[in-house]
Design a protein around this motif. Sequence first.
Motif, mmCIF file in Angstrom:
data_model
loop_
_atom_site.group_PDB
_atom_site.id
_atom_site.type_symbol
_atom_site.label_atom_id
_atom_site.label_comp_id
_atom_site.label_asym_id
_atom_site.label_seq_id
_atom_site.Cartn_x
_atom_site.Cartn_y
_atom_site.Cartn_z
ATOM 1 N N ASP A 218 7.749 30.977 -19.635
ATOM 2 C CA ASP A 218 6.805 30.004 -20.537
ATOM 3 C C ASP A 218 5.526 29.919 -19.966
ATOM 4 O O ASP A 218 5.247 29.409 -19.081
ATOM 5 N N PHE A 219 4.802 30.724 -20.822
ATOM 6 C CA PHE A 219 3.054 30.942 -20.190
ATOM 7 C C PHE A 219 2.326 29.664 -20.457
ATOM 8 O O PHE A 219 1.598 29.499 -19.545
ATOM 9 N N ALA A 220 2.806 28.637 -21.311
ATOM 10 C CA ALA A 220 2.103 27.557 -21.583
ATOM 11 C C ALA A 220 2.300 26.744 -20.305
ATOM 12 O O ALA A 220 1.331 26.078 -19.473
ATOM 13 N N SER A 221 3.365 26.407 -19.727
ATOM 14 C CA SER A 221 3.755 25.578 -18.550
ATOM 15 C C SER A 221 3.239 26.589 -17.156
ATOM 16 O O SER A 221 3.101 26.007 -16.277
ATOM 17 N N PHE A 222 3.280 27.913 -17.476
ATOM 18 C CA PHE A 222 2.794 28.487 -16.331
ATOM 19 C C PHE A 222 1.517 28.034 -16.015
ATOM 20 O O PHE A 222 1.051 27.863 -14.501
ATOM 21 N N PHE A 223 0.541 28.068 -17.036
ATOM 22 C CA PHE A 223 -1.003 27.737 -16.643
ATOM 23 C C PHE A 223 -1.108 26.298 -15.956
ATOM 24 O O PHE A 223 -1.505 26.130 -15.058
ATOM 25 N N CYS A 224 -0.347 25.305 -16.636
ATOM 26 C CA CYS A 224 -0.434 24.138 -16.026
ATOM 27 C C CYS A 224 0.176 24.040 -14.773
ATOM 28 O O CYS A 224 -0.381 23.410 -13.798
ATOM 29 N N THR A 225 1.264 24.512 -14.486
ATOM 30 C CA THR A 225 1.874 24.694 -13.062
ATOM 31 C C THR A 225 0.750 25.062 -11.857
ATOM 32 O O THR A 225 0.640 24.792 -10.943
ATOM 33 N N TYR A 226 0.532 26.511 -12.388
ATOM 34 C CA TYR A 226 -0.381 27.244 -11.675
ATOM 35 C C TYR A 226 -1.712 26.448 -11.360
ATOM 36 O O TYR A 226 -2.084 26.102 -10.008
ATOM 37 N N LEU A 227 -2.265 25.926 -12.241
ATOM 38 C CA LEU A 227 -3.484 24.962 -12.025
ATOM 39 C C LEU A 227 -3.066 23.636 -11.170
ATOM 40 O O LEU A 227 -3.870 23.509 -10.250
ATOM 41 N N ARG A 228 -2.057 23.185 -11.298
ATOM 42 C CA ARG A 228 -1.668 21.784 -10.699
ATOM 43 C C ARG A 228 -1.607 22.408 -9.255
ATOM 44 O O ARG A 228 -2.082 21.655 -8.566
ATOM 45 N N HIS A 229 -0.786 23.624 -9.030
ATOM 46 C CA HIS A 229 -0.534 23.975 -7.675
ATOM 47 C C HIS A 229 -2.214 24.282 -6.896
ATOM 48 O O HIS A 229 -2.318 23.768 -5.734
ATOM 49 N N ARG A 230 -2.892 24.894 -7.465
ATOM 50 C CA ARG A 230 -4.406 25.257 -7.090
ATOM 51 C C ARG A 230 -5.021 23.947 -6.449
ATOM 52 O O ARG A 230 -5.634 23.887 -5.637
ATOM 53 N N LEU A 231 -4.888 22.814 -7.588
ATOM 54 C CA LEU A 231 -5.761 21.934 -7.388
ATOM 55 C C LEU A 231 -5.031 21.088 -6.131
ATOM 56 O O LEU A 231 -5.803 20.213 -5.436
ATOM 57 N N GLN A 232 -3.653 20.886 -6.407
ATOM 58 C CA GLN A 232 -3.276 20.224 -5.282
ATOM 59 C C GLN A 232 -3.437 20.641 -3.937
ATOM 60 O O GLN A 232 -3.570 20.032 -2.930
ATOM 61 N N VAL A 233 -3.455 22.241 -3.654
ATOM 62 C CA VAL A 233 -3.920 22.694 -2.328
ATOM 63 C C VAL A 233 -5.516 22.328 -2.153
ATOM 64 O O VAL A 233 -5.791 21.867 -0.764
#
Lengths: 203, 203, 203, 203
Positions: free
Chosen positions: D87-102
């Motif tokens: 699911d590429f929609a959730s991919f983006f959100c997860t990906y960005l969330r992780h980056r911002l979390q770091v």
Amino acid sequence: MAEQPEPIQAQLIKARRNQILDAATQVFATKGFHGATIRQIAQQAEIADGTIYIYFKTKTDLLLGILNRLNESERRKEDMTQEVGGDFASFFCTYLRHRLQVIDADFQAFQAILPDILRTPELRNHYYTQVIEPTFSLTEPIFQTWIAQGLIKPVNLAVTIRTITAMVMGLLVLRMLGDRVAIEQWAQFPEVMTALILHGLAK
Amino acid sequence: MAEQPEPIQAQLIKARRNQILDAATQVFATKGFHGATIRQIAQQAEIADGTIYIYFKTKTDLLLGILNRLNESERRKEDMTQEVGGDFASFFCTYLRHRLQVIDADFQAFQAILPDILRTPELRNHYYTQVIEPTFSLTEPIFQTWIAQGLIKPVNLAVTIRTITAMVMGLLVLRMLGDRVAIEQWAQFPEVMTALILHGLAK
Amino acid sequence: MAEQPEPIQAQLIKARRNQILDAATQVFATKGFHGATIRQIAQQAEIADGTIYIYFKTKTDLLLGILNRLNESERRKEDMTQEVGGDFASFFCTYLRHRLQVIDADFQAFQAILPDILRTPELRNHYYTQVIEPTFSLTEPIFQTWIAQGLIKPVNLAVTIRTITAMVMGLLVLRMLGDRVAIEQWAQFPEVMTALILHGLAK
Amino acid sequence: MAEQPEPIQAQLIKARRNQILDAATQVFATKGFHGATIRQIAQQAEIADGTIYIYFKTKTDLLLGILNRLNESERRKEDMTQEVGGDFASFFCTYLRHRLQVIDADFQAFQAILPDILRTPELRNHYYTQVIEPTFSLTEPIFQTWIAQGLIKPVNLAVTIRTITAMVMGLLVLRMLGDRVAIEQWAQFPEVMTALILHGLAK
DNA sequence: GATGAATGAGAATTCATTCAT
DNA sequence: TATGAATGAATTCTCATTCAT
């Protein structure tokens, strides 16, 4: 009007350099190169620490500066070598007298740098190439002439010349070690040495 | 009871001390006293930094240790001086040969300490009093005998003896400076020097 | 009498200031603020060290000088923002193109000061208040109008505007990091960004 | 008995290194790399100045140490990237969330090093090669798949990916500049960004 | 205004020495 | 005894800033 603006500048710079080198010579002679600190040298010269670095890039450059100043005064003496006439007996005496006089005059400078010349490979090489070796190249042909003229014995020249040079350097070392005779009777040495070299001790 | 447990202990301690002094000699010879670090010496000796301080109180003590070891081997040689019989011509050659041999054998040690002997007033004094001066005291009466016997000329003895000593020390310096002749023809020097000292160069 | 002697004076001063700021920009961009020395800047400007201090009180003032000059050129660009007509699609493209053009034109200046803006609290504040915040205040009402007009979705405005601003700033950073695409295809970005912002990636 | 003597040693060393890096991060973040002194870092770590040099060769190595520690925690996150399903929609959100979390978690570290990464050519290169470029190489094939699958539009991939990366980096910068929205609503950004990237602003 | 020599505070780094293990 | 991590004093060198010319 501004006829010699650079010479004046250059003279000021030279004077400052000499002022610093004088201070460095004194401090190095007392404490040794590593024992001396830039601060001590600056205080001795009555300037700020940083000022030294305007005239010398590193502490090591101070040592080289002293060495070079020494070489210049040596070279002035070297000229005299060639003035000496044909009388080889008086040549020796004059030559040795000059060498010992230079040591006498610049003793503090020698004391300041010789230990570090002996220690540091670069300085060793610099000193040997610039000062010692030229002496050999200069003296050898003269000796060869005398041998050819039958004035002196046909000795192993390289070894003999080194022995004579060693005598002078060894006296410097002996004086640095504080030997009283070497200090107080310094003036007697040239004649005694000449007699020894020419005629030996044996009756 | 345990009659000689200490000798074994003492021997171990001596061995360790020598191991450390060997390492120190090598490192000092290469880097000079100040240039060398305790760590380098420890690594060379393959022990830990702290171990050195069990056997030597300070870094300076290492230098003194080397110097003293050197003096001992010099003293062993000195004995030979007295063995020499009446023939004063062969005495010179033997004497000089021995001195140069010692220099040859312990060259690295000389290289390690001479610069700092020349620099440090205490070491200068120590070395002069322990090594150089005894030579003079030892040699002077011998020369005086020869003069009395009419074998050699009635020269200024103090100055002459110092000149001869200077020759030897100067050769050490020349060798430290990397002079190829002094290194490669080291064995030739005693004879040439003897000839020079006894009979001079003049025909 | 002398009606405009100051303007000429002022112009000269301005010219000198600019000459110095140009030099500082170049040197700061290469070596960074702390890595750069006043001497290097003076040499680049072909004046004496001391002269800089006639025009700028401290080294830090040079940085502020560069920043202010940059702000002025930004402000000149800001005017263009208002010229843009109602078509919000072309607004974006024009707006982004202008911002990237400014970055392109003054890249060296950005490179010179951005690291220190990010580091120094005062500079951060100065830059944020003078440059970034005004952008938000200027842009927000425009967006609100569009939302009201039903042209764009009713998004979280503050966050959205920051995201778009971040895109531009991030590209500057990417370029500073040496990204080849950001350097070589700089001109392509406005269109791609506009398409992305308006219509997204999804089919 | 001595089952894990090295692991314990290694652990102690690692702990000390981390202790020092923590202190350095804190001090660099406040004063910047050049503004910080070794003494301050040592005091912060409650150790002696010299101790730092047992674990880090130079002050610059501290910066690299922080950077590398940061990269490790980034890499741990990177793994998650690949976990994400189709699911590429959730991919983006997860990906960005992780980056911002770091970014959120290591904000101080970023603040400590980013200015100097931007300034120092070597660090720039190191960071770009080790961190930024891998992101591109990792992301590009994923995007290509989506394009091939007709999920997203056939955009200029290199430029688009850089734009998205720039968004994240730009937010970091914005937060470093003290933007209140970026600080307080940090958690909102991933969703807003995802919506923007996928569907755009236009109705 | 312009110069650049002089200043000296300040910083990174080294290393002899100690001491807990 | 042996170790080697920790210490912190000490040193060289840099560079922003001043000021006499």
